[in-house]
Scaffold this motif. Structure first.
Motif, PDB file in Angstrom:
ATOM      1  N   ALA A   1     -10.955  -6.849  -5.568  1.00 33.36           N
ATOM      2  CA  ALA A   1     -11.245  -7.356  -4.108  1.00 33.36           C
ATOM      3  C   ALA A   1     -12.635  -7.637  -3.738  1.00 33.36           C
ATOM      4  O   ALA A   1     -12.924  -8.504  -3.081  1.00 33.36           O
ATOM      5  CB  ALA A   1     -10.763  -6.032  -3.163  1.00 33.36           C
TER       6      ALA A   1
ATOM      7  N   TYR B   1      -9.072  -2.108   1.812  1.00 35.77           N
ATOM      8  CA  TYR B   1      -9.007  -1.938   0.196  1.00 35.77           C
ATOM      9  C   TYR B   1      -9.770  -0.881  -0.088  1.00 35.77           C
ATOM     10  O   TYR B   1      -9.404  -0.076  -1.201  1.00 35.77           O
ATOM     11  CB  TYR B   1      -9.661  -3.398  -0.489  1.00 35.77           C
ATOM     12  CG  TYR B   1      -8.563  -4.445  -0.324  1.00 35.77           C
ATOM     13  CD1 TYR B   1      -7.362  -4.318  -1.289  1.00 35.77           C
ATOM     14  CD2 TYR B   1      -8.755  -5.755   0.408  1.00 35.77           C
ATOM     15  CE1 TYR B   1      -6.725  -5.338  -1.336  1.00 35.77           C
ATOM     16  CE2 TYR B   1      -7.805  -6.592   0.371  1.00 35.77           C
ATOM     17  CZ  TYR B   1      -6.630  -6.375  -0.489  1.00 35.77           C
ATOM     18  OH  TYR B   1      -5.900  -7.435  -0.525  1.00 35.77           O
TER      19      TYR B   1
ATOM     20  N   CYS C   1      -7.819   2.373  -2.220  1.00 33.33           N
ATOM     21  CA  CYS C   1      -8.452   2.469  -3.454  1.00 33.33           C
ATOM     22  C   CYS C   1      -8.890   3.784  -3.618  1.00 33.33           C
ATOM     23  O   CYS C   1      -8.506   4.485  -4.733  1.00 33.33           O
ATOM     24  CB  CYS C   1      -9.365   1.279  -3.975  1.00 33.33           C
ATOM     25  SG  CYS C   1      -8.589  -0.173  -4.286  1.00 33.33           S
TER      26      CYS C   1
ATOM     27  N   CYS D   1       0.929  -1.223  -0.013  1.00 35.61           N
ATOM     28  CA  CYS D   1      -0.073  -0.062   0.103  1.00 35.61           C
ATOM     29  C   CYS D   1       0.820   1.305   0.085  1.00 35.61           C
ATOM     30  O   CYS D   1       0.674   2.221  -0.838  1.00 35.61           O
ATOM     31  CB  CYS D   1      -0.934   0.015   1.273  1.00 35.61           C
ATOM     32  SG  CYS D   1      -2.267  -1.091   1.110  1.00 35.61           S
TER      33      CYS D   1
ATOM     34  N   HIS E   1      -0.782  -6.639  -5.093  1.00 39.05           N
ATOM     35  CA  HIS E   1      -2.064  -6.701  -4.454  1.00 39.05           C
ATOM     36  C   HIS E   1      -2.887  -7.658  -4.943  1.00 39.05           C
ATOM     37  O   HIS E   1      -3.927  -8.588  -4.255  1.00 39.05           O
ATOM     38  CB  HIS E   1      -2.955  -5.435  -4.574  1.00 39.05           C
ATOM     39  CG  HIS E   1      -2.474  -4.481  -3.656  1.00 39.05           C
ATOM     40  ND1 HIS E   1      -2.649  -4.700  -2.131  1.00 39.05           N
ATOM     41  CD2 HIS E   1      -1.561  -3.262  -3.608  1.00 39.05           C
ATOM     42  CE1 HIS E   1      -2.281  -3.599  -1.491  1.00 39.05           C
ATOM     43  NE2 HIS E   1      -1.614  -2.943  -2.231  1.00 39.05           N
TER      44      HIS E   1
END
Lengths: 163, 102
Positions: free
Chosen positions: B50, B9, B13, A10, A43
């Motif tokens: 995801a 996530y 994002c 991340c 990811h």
């Protein structure tokens, strides 16, 4: 272990994305974007979506980034770009982006999502299972996308032709 | 440490998407704007994958695959247009392309 890897990817992805925006030289922009693409592929692997990870590396880090690099080379953009927006506009853009981020994060943090599966054991991202879905349920869109590619190729050749 | 949830996530994002939005707003170089658009597209792709994993629905990942297909075609066309713009204006500054502005 997986959690640490998640946070590392991340931070690396966010850093390289920031550097795409901050750095001035187009070549540096493209290289940082490539790094961000590799982090996103990591990811996908963490999500156990192996097919998507491979396709992402081939398509994005392979094809699209090479296309960007070739454009930078063909247009000879290696010198520092002299045109910049005025500082007030840049400040306004950053403030607007920050407000958008605050709104989205504030809304999304309050959602209470019920997740049905544990992502560490799921098998749907493997090539075998995904291929069955792709060729059974999505066969027509898959064939239509080949026509899209053909027309994109013809269009790119037509646009790039010198006349 | 707690396991990775879908909220992680979502936030990651969102941050990536906002960086892309700021890049589109800040930059004047058409190539850099194009790269920021790619960044936004990829953040949403990752979020879709995801959700597909956490909901145990393979259709989401097939959708991500099709988005990648369309994005590849879009990049080819977009860069061809960019080369054409450079051939006519000898620059990739988007402020020169203001004839349809008002």
């Amino acid at each position: 272990m997986k959690v640490y890897l998640f946070y590392f990817l991340c931070i690396l992805a966010l850093y390289s994305a920031l550097m795409v925006v901050i750095s001035r030289k187009p070549v540096h922009n493209v290289l940082y974007l490539t790094l961000a693409m590799f982090c996103i592929a990591g990811h996908y692997i963490l999500l156990n979506a192996q097919f998507l990870a491979v396709v992402h590396i081939i398509v994005y880090a392979g094809a699209i980034m090479v296309l960007f690099l070739f454009t930078v080379m063909l247009l000879n953009l290696n010198n520092e770009s002299e045109f910049r927006k005025p500082a007030l506009v840049q400040l306004g853009a950053v403030v607007a982006g920050g407000l958008l981020m605050l709104t989205l994060v504030g809304v999304l943090k309050q959602t209470d999502m019920v997740m049905t599966t544990d992502p560490t054991t799921t098998q749907i991202g493997l090539v075998k299972n995904l291929g069955k879905v792709l060729y059974n349920d999505f066969l027509l869109p898959f064939e239509v996308s080949s026509i899209l590619f053909l027309s994109a190729m013809v269009g790119a050749v037509l646009l790039g032709k010198k006349d | 440490m707690s396991p990775i949830t879908i909220t992680d996530y979502l936030i990651f994002c969102t941050l990536l998407f906002v960086i892309g939005v700021v890049g589109v707003l800040v930059k004047r170089n058409a190539l850099a704007i194009f790269m920021s658009v790619e960044l936004m597209l990829n953040s949403i792709n990752l979020l879709l994958a995801a959700f597909s994993i956490y909901m145990n629905d393979p259709a989401g990942q097939v959708f991500v695959f099709f988005i990648m297909v369309v994005a590849a075609a879009e990049v080819a066309i977009g860069l061809a247009i960019l080369v054409m713009v450079y051939r006519y204006t000898h620059s990739v500054d988007i402020h020169l392309l203001n004839r349809l502005k008002w």
